[in-house]
Design a protein around this motif. Structure first.
Motif, mmCIF file in Angstrom:
data_model
loop_
_atom_site.group_PDB
_atom_site.id
_atom_site.type_symbol
_atom_site.label_atom_id
_atom_site.label_comp_id
_atom_site.label_asym_id
_atom_site.label_seq_id
_atom_site.Cartn_x
_atom_site.Cartn_y
_atom_site.Cartn_z
ATOM 1 N N MET A 143 0.816 -1.216 0.000
ATOM 2 C CA MET A 143 0.000 0.000 0.000
ATOM 3 C C MET A 143 0.845 1.261 0.000
ATOM 4 S SD MET A 143 -2.774 -1.011 2.906
ATOM 5 C CE MET A 143 -3.635 -2.576 2.851
ATOM 6 N N GLN A 144 0.229 2.335 -0.468
ATOM 7 C CA GLN A 144 0.734 3.676 -0.203
ATOM 8 C C GLN A 144 -0.088 4.178 0.984
ATOM 9 O OE1 GLN A 144 0.577 5.300 -4.321
ATOM 10 N NE2 GLN A 144 2.762 5.692 -4.023
ATOM 11 N N LYS A 145 -1.246 4.802 0.734
ATOM 12 C CA LYS A 145 -2.148 5.145 1.830
ATOM 13 C C LYS A 145 -2.717 3.826 2.365
ATOM 14 C CE LYS A 145 -6.135 6.853 0.726
ATOM 15 N NZ LYS A 145 -7.217 7.736 0.289
ATOM 16 N N ILE A 146 -2.836 3.713 3.676
ATOM 17 C CA ILE A 146 -3.328 2.478 4.274
ATOM 18 C C ILE A 146 -4.828 2.332 4.035
ATOM 19 C CG2 ILE A 146 -3.583 1.154 6.425
ATOM 20 C CD1 ILE A 146 -0.657 1.490 5.432
ATOM 21 N N ASP A 147 -5.205 1.150 3.584
ATOM 22 C CA ASP A 147 -6.606 0.780 3.358
ATOM 23 C C ASP A 147 -7.060 -0.022 4.575
ATOM 24 O OD1 ASP A 147 -8.923 -0.762 2.619
ATOM 25 O OD2 ASP A 147 -8.434 -0.402 0.506
ATOM 26 N N VAL A 148 -7.872 0.607 5.417
ATOM 27 C CA VAL A 148 -8.303 0.002 6.673
ATOM 28 C C VAL A 148 -9.029 -1.324 6.435
ATOM 29 C CG1 VAL A 148 -9.844 0.313 8.666
ATOM 30 C CG2 VAL A 148 -8.345 2.186 7.935
ATOM 31 N N ALA A 149 -9.919 -1.380 5.451
ATOM 32 C CA ALA A 149 -10.673 -2.613 5.193
ATOM 33 C C ALA A 149 -9.740 -3.766 4.827
ATOM 34 C CB ALA A 149 -11.700 -2.380 4.084
ATOM 35 N N LYS A 150 -8.714 -3.475 4.052
ATOM 36 C CA LYS A 150 -7.770 -4.535 3.675
ATOM 37 C C LYS A 150 -6.919 -4.981 4.857
ATOM 38 C CE LYS A 150 -7.546 -3.562 -1.239
ATOM 39 N NZ LYS A 150 -6.707 -3.129 -2.369
ATOM 40 N N ILE A 151 -6.562 -4.064 5.726
ATOM 41 C CA ILE A 151 -5.822 -4.433 6.939
ATOM 42 C C ILE A 151 -6.710 -5.280 7.842
ATOM 43 C CG2 ILE A 151 -4.714 -3.586 9.053
ATOM 44 C CD1 ILE A 151 -2.984 -3.190 6.516
ATOM 45 N N ASP A 152 -7.966 -4.860 8.009
ATOM 46 C CA ASP A 152 -8.892 -5.640 8.855
ATOM 47 C C ASP A 152 -9.111 -7.034 8.288
ATOM 48 O OD1 ASP A 152 -9.167 -3.593 10.693
ATOM 49 O OD2 ASP A 152 -11.058 -2.846 9.843
#
Length: 157
Positions: A143-152
């Motif tokens: 990632m560049q900007k963190i994608d919260v849904a993908k981290i979750d």
């Protein structure tokens, strides 16, 4: 005056930077602008020399010291965010104001200062350790900007 204050070196834009941070982040403000009492190597009497400000409650001084030193990734502010909307708001404010995207939640503002816009779900995953941390870490590395849904999703496996 705080016992410990972060001093950030700027070419000549310390006041503009401090005002941007104060408008962008909570618990941030410009406290004072100090003008040079005489000429100095990178400016003249009456120019803005230092700016006292806070970023998320952290006391800082912006010094208009000239072009001699530049910001580097060796120093950054890490801003913890609670959700995607907050992550997007800070990221977009920094990048959209002449900044630059980087990797793994890092970006630079237009003055060259590095920021880590880090959702709490990512730091929670790292603190959990083990397979959960590894999955979240592997997702973040793409990632560049963190994608919260993908981290979750990575945290859940």
């Amino acid at each position: 005056m705080a016992k410990n204050t972060i001093c950030l070196w700027y070419d000549k834009d310390a006041e503009d930077a401090a005002r941007f941070y104060a408008e962008t982040f909570p618990d941030s403000e410009v406290k004072a602008v100090h003008r040079a009492p005489g000429d100095y190597p990178s400016g003249k009497q009456g120019d803005v020399l230092t700016v006292d400000f806070t970023v998320c409650g952290i006391p800082c001084i912006g010094l208009n010291g000239g072009t001699m030193f530049k910001h580097s990734e060796a120093f950054s502010f890490q801003i913890a965010t609670d959700d995607q909307a907050e992550t997007d708001r800070y990221w977009n404010a920094i990048v959209g104001n002449g900044g630059k995207e980087s990797e793994c939640g890092w970006c630079k503002d237009k003055w060259g200062l590095s920021w880590q816009i880090t959702p709490r779900t990512l730091t929670d995953a790292m603190a959990a350790g083990g397979a959960e941390a590894k999955r979240a870490f592997d997702a973040m590395m793409k990632m560049q900007k963190i994608d919260v849904a993908k981290i979750d999703a990575a945290r859940r496996g």
